[in-house]
Structure formats: structure tokens, C-alpha cells
Write an enzyme that holds these catalytic residues in place. Sequence first.
Site, short mmCIF file in Angstrom:
data_model
loop_
_atom_site.label_atom_id
_atom_site.label_comp_id
_atom_site.label_asym_id
_atom_site.label_seq_id
_atom_site.Cartn_x
_atom_site.Cartn_y
_atom_site.Cartn_z
N CYS A 271 0.88 -1.54 0.36
CA CYS A 271 -0.30 0.16 -0.43
C CYS A 271 1.19 1.32 0.43
CB CYS A 271 -1.38 0.18 1.21
SG CYS A 271 -0.28 -0.30 2.97
N HIS A 319 -2.65 1.29 6.71
CA HIS A 319 -2.74 1.02 4.96
C HIS A 319 -3.29 2.82 5.19
CE1 HIS A 319 -4.06 -0.57 1.82
NE2 HIS A 319 -5.59 0.39 1.91
N HIS A 331 -5.14 2.58 -4.25
CA HIS A 331 -5.04 1.51 -3.46
C HIS A 331 -4.05 0.06 -3.50
CE1 HIS A 331 -8.25 -0.86 -0.68
NE2 HIS A 331 -8.05 -0.87 -2.35
#
Length: 357
Positions: A271, A319, A331
Site C-alpha cells: 500500500c 494502511h 490502493h
Amino acid sequence: MNRRHCAAAAVTLVCALALLTAPVQAMAAPIPEPAPTVPASPPAPVKKSLEQVRQEIDTLYRKAGAATDAYNLAEEQSKKQSGEILRLTKAIADGQARIAELKSRAGAQAREQYRNGGLPAGAQLVLSGNPSLFLDGVNQVRQGQQAAKGLLTELTRSQEDLETYTKDASLNGAKLEANRVKQAKAKKSINAQIDAAKKLESQLAKEERARLLRMEQDAASTAQSAWLSSGALSDINREASAAGRQAVAFATAQIGKPYVWGAEGPGSYDCSGLTSQAWAAAKSPIPRTSQEQWRQLPHVPVQDMRPGDLIIYHSDASHVGMYVGDGSIVHAPRPGRNVTLAGAGSMEILGVVRPDR
């Protein structure tokens, strides 16, 4: 007669005592052997619902994501320290060469004085009876003294610098080793969490795995709908900056590429690898990990975000996704998934950061 009676009584008494003190073999009743115990059947395992399995898998992948952030940070610090050690190694070598040169020059001066009877050339001219030579000698003595003093000062400074470089190199070496230990520990944790999640998924039948994917999508859709219903998007209408447009273009061009923990492209990403590389492509370098992006980059209110801004997710900032407009992010979700578009509110939002002001 009395003697006979006494003797007979004595014999009778002895016999009686002998009978009383003789060991008695008691005939105890036999003890019945215990009946063999039949082990109780273990309770049948409680079958988890598919929703419980989904939540457990999600938790495992989130833990893996947090460990990935720790790994990436340790790797970045290791790279910096390795570079610093290389720089210091060169500085130490240069310092040693400089000290050797200065010592050689000091030795040459000492040898010259020895050849001149312990006096520098200028001092000999001072002792001359010639006035002109006397003045020249005074100047040479002064110059020689200044040169000797400067040589000694430079030698001392070089030695001090060398000691500092050596200490710094030792310190960076210790930090480098500590970060390598952190990396190894994080890597072990990442693999353990991912393996556990994959094992859970592998135990599901094909149709259950398909249902699991639909449940993931439904959960994300429900969260996104709730976020939009809160009015969060009503004030979000800002235009991206020039750099933001470049970052968005880079990130969306990676859609379809697989998530791989620790990856920074070009074939796969995690990510924060995706977001950091996108902003590097926009000539605005940012920290490598989502936690450092959250810690170091300027925070902006959700209602003020614009395309290119980064949305940090979960309470541990484990994240990150890039806002691309219209309530969506791009993402790299997790292992087993590809870079994709998703609802900006499909996960728990911690906050928003802006790489460029």
C-alpha cells in the site's frame, strides 16, 4: 505339690504368650481391579460462520500490514545507515591519509632542523651579522613558527575528526544491526499472519470462497454508503494540484498489478509502496511507510481533501490509499488482491495527509 502347680502354670503362661506374639496372617478380602476408563469423546469443533472466518482473515491481513510497515521502516533506516557507514568509511580513509601526510611534513621539518644543528634556517639567518640577512631571518622564523603552529593545529583537528568518524561509524553499525534484527522479526510475523490467513481460506470450499469475496465487497460497500450518507463528500470538491495530478496518473496506471508486501514496483506494490512511488514520480518524495506518512506529512481535514492526498486508515495507520476524486481511492489492498479502485470510506479512516502544500 505346690511346685508342680507352679511349674505347670508357668509353662501354660509361656505358651499363651508365644501364641499372642506369633505373626498373624490375615486373610484380607481381594480388592477388585478398577474398571478401565473409557476416554470421553472430545467435543465436536464448533464450526465458524463464514462471517467469522471473514473477520478473522481480515484481522490477520491487517496484522500483516502493520508488520509490513515495521519491516519497510527498518529497511529504509538500514539503507540510510548503510549509506552513512560508506560515507564515514571514506572519511576515515581520507582522514588517515591526511594525518599520514601531516606527520610526514612534520617529520621533514624536524629533520631539517636536525641538519641545521637544531635551528631552523630562519634562526640561523637571525644569528648572522649581516643586517639584511637578519631581517630575512626574522621573517622566515615567523613564517616557520606560523607554519609549524598551523601544521600542529591541522594535525590535531584531523585526529579529532578521525575519532569522531570512527565513533559515528561504530554507532551506525550498531543501529544497522538492530534494524536488521527488526526486519527479520517483522518478516517472520508477516509470513506467519499471511500463512494463517491463506490456511483459513484454503479450508473453504470453492463456493464458500466465492461467497467470502462477495461478503468482503458487501462490507466495503456498506461502509462506503454509511460514509457518503454522513455528508462527508458534500464539501469535497477541490481540484488537484499539478503534482497531485501526476501522482494520481501514476497510481491509477498501476491498477491490476498484484499486492506484494515490501514491494515498490514496477511489477507489484504494497500500500505505501504505491503511494510513495506515485509521489516520487511527481517529483515530491514522501516517507516510505503509511505510519511515517501519517507522522511526517501535513494533516488536512477530510472535507478539504483533494485528488492526490493520502487517506490513512485504521487506528495504527497501517494502511494508506490515494484519493482520486468522486469519493474513491486507488490502493493496494492486501496479499491475494491487486491494485484497484475502492470507496474512500470503505475502511476506518484515521485521517488525511497532503504531500504537497
